[in-house]
Motif scaffolding. Sequence first.
Motif, mmCIF file in Angstrom:
data_model
loop_
_atom_site.group_PDB
_atom_site.id
_atom_site.type_symbol
_atom_site.label_atom_id
_atom_site.label_comp_id
_atom_site.label_asym_id
_atom_site.label_seq_id
_atom_site.Cartn_x
_atom_site.Cartn_y
_atom_site.Cartn_z
ATOM 1 N N THR A 29 -47.866 26.421 -17.616
ATOM 2 C CA THR A 29 -46.649 25.535 -17.217
ATOM 3 C C THR A 29 -46.691 25.625 -15.727
ATOM 4 N N SER A 47 -49.344 28.794 -28.946
ATOM 5 C CA SER A 47 -48.036 28.488 -28.450
ATOM 6 C C SER A 47 -47.203 27.745 -29.274
ATOM 7 N N ILE A 49 -44.796 24.245 -28.642
ATOM 8 C CA ILE A 49 -44.377 23.088 -27.879
ATOM 9 C C ILE A 49 -43.121 22.362 -28.369
ATOM 10 N N TRP A 74 -42.657 24.520 -23.213
ATOM 11 C CA TRP A 74 -43.873 25.054 -23.857
ATOM 12 C C TRP A 74 -43.748 26.602 -23.882
#
Length: 288
Positions: A29, A47, A49, A74
Motif C-alpha cells: 500500500t 490479504s 480488502i 488493504w
Amino acid sequence: MSRSLSEYNNELKLKGFNVFQIEKDGNATKAYSRKDFYKICLTTGKSRIHYADRSFEAEGTILFFGNPNIPYSWETLSTKYVGYTILFSEDFLTAVKRSESLQKSPLFKVGGTPILEIKEDQRLFLNSIFQRMIAEQQSHYEYKDDLIRNYIDLILHESLKLKPSDNYNQDKNGAQRLTNVFLELLERQFPIESPDRPLQLRTAKDYASNLSVHVNYLNRTVKEVTSKTTSTHISERIINEAKAILKHTDWNISEIAFALGFEYPTYFNNFFKKHTGQSPSSVRMEKV
C-alpha cells in the motif's frame, strides 16, 4: 536516501503514472494521492480488502482495481507478499481518445468487480506486462507514454475476460460503511485547486450514481447514521470550501461560483446567503 511523500506525489503528478514492483516485506500500500490516481495491483499472498460496503478475503494471486474516488483499505495477512502495481491518472490515459470514463468501467465502479482471481498462466502473462512497463518507464524511448497506455489497455481488456472473485461478504454494518464511503468521497472532492477544474459531484443524485446505489437508499442510510441528510452534508462542505476560497484566493465571484458547480453567480450568491446569512462579498471583505 528515501524520498519524501510530497516528492513522490509531485513526480507522480508530473509523469501521470508510476509502475513498480511490490516489496517482499508486504508493503502493498505505497502512499500516493488517491484523489488523482487509479490503481491496478497484481499481488500474490494473503490479504483482506475493504472496498465500499464489501470486504474481500484474498489468498493466492489477485488483480485489484482501485478507483481514486472510492475509499478502500488493504490488510496484508501473510509475511510473504509479492507483485506489481501501476498508478495512473485518467488524464494520462485519456491523452488519446477513449470511449468512456474509467469510473463507468465494471472494473473500477463501486458495484463492479474490483478483484479478479488469477490462475498461474494468467499471472505469468500479467507479470510480463508489468515487467515491460517497468522497463519502458526507465527507458528514454520517445513514445514510451503511448506504449505504457497500450499496456494498461491490454491489462484492462484481458481483465474483462476474467471471472470476478466471489469470495466476499457484505460488511456487518453496511449502513455505517456506506455512510463512511459517502463522507470520504465527499471530502475527496476538495480542495478545489483551480476554477478550471470545477466540482464534479454536486448533488445527492451525483453521489448515489458514483456509488452505484439508488439516491433514496443513500439518503435514508446517511440520515439514519448521521441524523443529517445527504444534501445537508454536501451543502455544508460546499459552504466551508466557499469560505476558504473567498478568504484565501483572489478568484472573482463568477469563478468561485463556477468552481463550486453553480451555473450562474446569482445561484451561488443565493445559496451562500441562505446558509450563512451573509453575501460572499461581505465574507471576502472580512479578510481585508
